[in-house]
Scaffold this motif. Structure first.
Motif, PDB file in Angstrom:
ATOM      1  N   THR A  17       0.913  -1.169   0.059  1.00  0.00           N
ATOM      2  CA  THR A  17       0.035  -0.056  -0.098  1.00  0.00           C
ATOM      3  C   THR A  17       0.723   1.159   0.190  1.00  0.00           C
ATOM      4  OG1 THR A  17      -1.632  -1.227   1.074  1.00  0.00           O
ATOM      5  CG2 THR A  17      -1.825   1.146   1.185  1.00  0.00           C
ATOM      6  N   PHE A  20       2.474   1.633  -3.217  1.00  0.00           N
ATOM      7  CA  PHE A  20       1.639   2.008  -4.305  1.00  0.00           C
ATOM      8  C   PHE A  20       1.704   3.435  -4.474  1.00  0.00           C
ATOM      9  CE2 PHE A  20      -2.599   3.480  -5.621  1.00  0.00           C
ATOM     10  CZ  PHE A  20      -2.788   2.984  -6.607  1.00  0.00           C
ATOM     11  N   MET A  57      -4.492   6.622   3.154  1.00  0.00           N
ATOM     12  CA  MET A  57      -4.193   5.546   2.800  1.00  0.00           C
ATOM     13  C   MET A  57      -3.010   5.450   3.658  1.00  0.00           C
ATOM     14  SD  MET A  57      -3.628   4.489  -1.233  1.00  0.00           S
ATOM     15  CE  MET A  57      -2.926   3.005  -1.592  1.00  0.00           C
ATOM     16  N   SER A  58      -1.989   6.299   3.648  1.00  0.00           N
ATOM     17  CA  SER A  58      -0.787   6.115   4.342  1.00  0.00           C
ATOM     18  C   SER A  58      -1.086   5.651   5.755  1.00  0.00           C
ATOM     19  CB  SER A  58       0.096   7.615   4.208  1.00  0.00           C
ATOM     20  OG  SER A  58      -0.603   8.409   4.668  1.00  0.00           O
ATOM     21  N   THR A  60      -3.735   4.095   7.141  1.00  0.00           N
ATOM     22  CA  THR A  60      -4.020   2.958   7.081  1.00  0.00           C
ATOM     23  C   THR A  60      -2.820   1.697   7.054  1.00  0.00           C
ATOM     24  OG1 THR A  60      -6.179   3.287   5.718  1.00  0.00           O
ATOM     25  CG2 THR A  60      -5.440   1.161   5.655  1.00  0.00           C
ATOM     26  N   ALA A  61      -1.728   2.124   6.189  1.00  0.00           N
ATOM     27  CA  ALA A  61      -1.042   1.348   5.999  1.00  0.00           C
ATOM     28  C   ALA A  61       0.023   1.189   7.169  1.00  0.00           C
ATOM     29  CB  ALA A  61       0.309   1.701   4.857  1.00  0.00           C
ATOM     30  N   ALA A 224      -7.923   1.431  -2.961  1.00  0.00           N
ATOM     31  CA  ALA A 224      -6.936   0.748  -2.610  1.00  0.00           C
ATOM     32  C   ALA A 224      -6.519   0.763  -1.065  1.00  0.00           C
ATOM     33  CB  ALA A 224      -5.556   1.345  -3.189  1.00  0.00           C
ATOM     34  N   THR A 225      -7.135   1.675  -0.489  1.00  0.00           N
ATOM     35  CA  THR A 225      -7.217   1.804   1.228  1.00  0.00           C
ATOM     36  C   THR A 225      -8.059   0.514   1.831  1.00  0.00           C
ATOM     37  OG1 THR A 225      -7.030   4.034   1.180  1.00  0.00           O
ATOM     38  CG2 THR A 225      -7.613   3.249   3.204  1.00  0.00           C
ATOM     39  N   CYS A 228      -6.296  -2.561   1.460  1.00  0.00           N
ATOM     40  CA  CYS A 228      -5.428  -2.912   2.463  1.00  0.00           C
ATOM     41  C   CYS A 228      -6.133  -3.252   3.661  1.00  0.00           C
ATOM     42  CB  CYS A 228      -4.716  -1.663   2.613  1.00  0.00           C
ATOM     43  SG  CYS A 228      -3.358  -1.784   3.744  1.00  0.00           S
TER      44      CYS A 228
END
Length: 676
Positions: A17, A20, A57-58, A60-61, A224-225, A228
């Motif tokens: 993720t 990406f 998203m970051s 979440t990673a 994408a989130t 993940c």
């Protein structure tokens, strides 16, 4: 190294993720520029939700990675990492990490948007700052809420599980049977992301104006989130049993692929008009002139659509300015348009603008049609891919009928120009009366590789390799927007679809882009004119073919000595895509030469003029997607200025010699072979 590899393995989805966000700009701008680059073309308002999406998203990673490392020792014996638990991590470290990971993608988007002249960098910078502020506020609110859930474990505990259950759910439950704090954080984060996902999907579906500026890239990042969260959760459970996540996902998707409801469909309906489809000879006989214009428009996404309608509308406007006493001759002299892919969309918009007296005389109306043809439809395709297409793939057994990204593209066409929502049968009468040119939308049948003709005219005796919609589906019809979309089914952008006639259990052909068979539309045009001129009583003595090519001419590339074995995996696909342009151009020229020979035998003069778009250095190669940046729109205008005036001279010299007939008797008594 031995202690590091297990950690990297269990962190594979959080790491993918994060990677990406780093590598997507390189993929979009280098490896798949024509398809993906314009996802990064953003306005000052659009970059705000993109910034928020990248930060989420970051985050979440980070959360999923810390959760796996924190509870990996209890779940599958992973060596205890040397760091503090997630609940004890300082807020500032999370915030800084969250802010740094999205920076490369945002900088690439800023640079690309400024280069495409979409907006000024100051507005983008302010948009990024606003996105970071919103993300910070969301992070603080989320942190407060998560701390509340962590502080009250009894909220999640329903009853005291047995020791056997606690052992089975190790890594999820503590020794008292309560859900571990990190797992609560993961569940809360997943549910919150899922709620935002559905909210934005419904907001787009119901056309809420407040969320009209959510760009395609934000939808991609949101999906994408979710991936993940989902894949990390599945891997955390299955890694204990050494079951590959990829195997489970593959088996599940393979099972859903066997359900015919998961396929893609286009809508056909009963043809209540029952009007006969005009033959090529009938279309020509309806012409009031002894000189006709035919159009061949090639494929290539929104670029070819915008270039095709730009050329045709500018020619009509130039004719009206040059011949004010006979303003509608150019519009009425066009008898057929054979189009492929994006050229079909452009010809659809152009033909929809016709009235009984030809094209509207007001130049402002034509300008509006050109503007609408350049309107981005990328958001519609992204929404269709990320919402209905995803759920059709995952849960086809729950839905009776589902929209897809192809239908979403059709709906976008209809919103831009409502006339395109009419059935093709509604246009046939005006075609037969000579009030509108015939459309020949070229598609390809996947199962046979043969050509499929969908249009307001059809052959009486088609070639054996050519199928016709009204022969495959007698007494049925489809909308003009559907016909254009099927012709423009470019690989992966829109899906190969089959008719919904008879339900999922009824076998039907799948239709894809006409460019697989002939990317220039010349093969159909040659066959159509050959049949049309077979009538001995034809009054046509001169033909002008407008070849509209929306992409720069394909040229053989230099050989590359850096290829290895991996090249063999995608060499067939690269060959197919290159054959659409450079390879088929030679066939296009040969087919036109054959047409000239056939017409010469009947003493009919054939001329041709090519309106070839050439890319500018500033704009680069045009896109294959359904979005044009402002710089790319300017390149279309510049392209017309370079080739338009000279091309119009050919059209004007051709049509000013045209003879017009007021009655059928005059046409019948006309001697086409006489010299004037």
């Amino acid at each position: 190294m031995e202690s590091l590899l297990p950690h990297l393995f269990v962190l594979r989805f959080p790491l993918m993720t994060a990677f990406f966000l780093f590598f997507f700009p390189l993929l979009a701008l280098k490896l798949a520029r024509s398809l993906l680059a314009n996802l990064l073309d953003l306005t000052g308002l659009q970059i705000v939700p993109v910034t928020v999406a990248t930060c989420v998203m970051s985050w979440t990673a980070l959360i999923t990675g810390w959760m796996v490392l924190s509870y990996g020792p209890a779940r599958f014996g992973l060596q205890q990492p040397a760091f503090r638990p997630l609940t004890e991590v300082p807020r500032w470290s999370l915030v800084w990490t969250m802010c740094l990971i999205p920076v490369p993608l945002l900088l690439f988007a800023l640079r690309y948007s400024v280069k495409q002249q979409t907006t000024r960098w100051q507005r983008l910078a302010w948009g990024i700052a606003a996105g970071y502020c919103i993300s910070g506020a969301l992070l603080m609110a989320g942190r407060f809420s998560l701390e509340y859930f962590v502080a009250f474990p009894e909220i999640f505990a329903t009853h005291r599980p047995t020791q056997h259950v606690i052992g089975f759910m190790r890594g999820y439950l503590d020794t008292q049977g309560n859900l571990l704090p990190g797992q609560r954080i993961a569940i809360a984060g997943f549910l919150l992301t899922l709620a935002v996902y559905f909210f934005l999907g419904f907001a787009h579906y119901f056309r809420l104006k407040l969320f009209a500026n959510v760009p395609s890239l934000a939808y991609v990042l949101l999906l994408a989130t979710l991936a993940c969260w989902t894949l990390t959760g599945i891997s955390f459970f299955l890694d204990l049993y050494r079951v590959p996540v990829s195997l489970v996902v593959f088996l599940y998707l393979f099972a859903t692929a066997q359900i015919s409801k998961s396929d893609h469909y286009y809508h056909v309906f009963a043809d209540f008009r029952q009007d006969p489809v005009p033959s090529p000879s009938e279309v020509l006989e309806s012409s009031k002139f002894d000189s006709i214009v035919l159009v061949a428009a090639n494929g290539g996404g929104i670029q070819s659509a915008a270039w095709s309608i730009k050329v045709l509308c500018e020619l009509d406007r130039a004719w009206r300015a040059a011949e004010p006493a006979r303003p509608s001759i150019f519009a009425h002299s066009i008898r057929a348009i054979s189009s492929v892919s994006g050229g079909s969309v452009g010809s659809m918009f152009f033909t929809a603008a016709y009235s009984k007296d030809g094209l509207p005389a007001e130049g402002s109306h034509l300008e509006e049609v050109v503007r609408r043809s350049q309107t981005s439809c990328l958001n519609e395709i992204a929404w269709g891919l990320i919402y209905p297409d995803v759920w059709r793939t995952l849960t086809p057994f729950l839905w009776r009928r589902f929209q897809d990204r192809g239908n979403a593209l059709e709906n976008a066409f209809i919103r831009l120009l409502p006339e395109t929502g009419a059935g093709l049968a509604h246009w046939r009468t005006s075609v037969a009366n000579g009030d509108r040119p015939a459309n020949l939308f070229n598609g390809t049948l996947t199962e046979s590789g043969g050509r499929l003709l969908i249009g307001t005219t059809q052959f009486e005796k088609p070639h054996e390799a050519c199928s016709q919609f009204y022969e495959l589906y007698k007494d049925h019809d489809l909308s003009v927007a559907t016909a254009a979309r099927l012709s423009a089914t470019f690989p992966f952008v829109t899906p190969a679809a089959r008719a919904d006639l008879g339900g999922p259990g009824q076998p039907q052909f799948h239709v894809v882009d006409g460019g697989y068979y002939d990317n220039y539309g010349m093969a159909t045009l040659v066959e159509w004119l050959k049949e049309a001129l077979a009538a001995e009583t034809t009054h046509i003595r001169r033909v002008l073919v407008l070849q509209i090519r929306g992409f720069p001419p394909g040229r053989p590339s230099r050989p590359d000595n850096t290829r290895g074995w991996f090249y063999q995996l995608y060499a067939p696909v690269e060959t197919m895509l290159n054959a659409r342009s450079c390879g088929q151009l030679a066939h296009n020229d040969m087919e036109f030469d054959l047409l000239k020979q056939v017409c010469a035998d009947r003493k009919i003069d054939v001329e041709s003029v090519v309106f070839q778009f050439t890319a500018t250095k500033e704009a680069g190669n045009p896109p294959l997607s359904w979005h044009l940046s402002d710089l790319q729109k300017d390149a279309i205008n510049d392209g017309w200025q370079r080739v338009g005036p000279e091309g119009f001279k050919t059209v004007w010299n051709f049509l000013r010699q045209a003879n017009e007939f007021d009655t059928n008797e005059e046409r019948l008594n006309f001697q086409p072979h006489s010299k004037r």
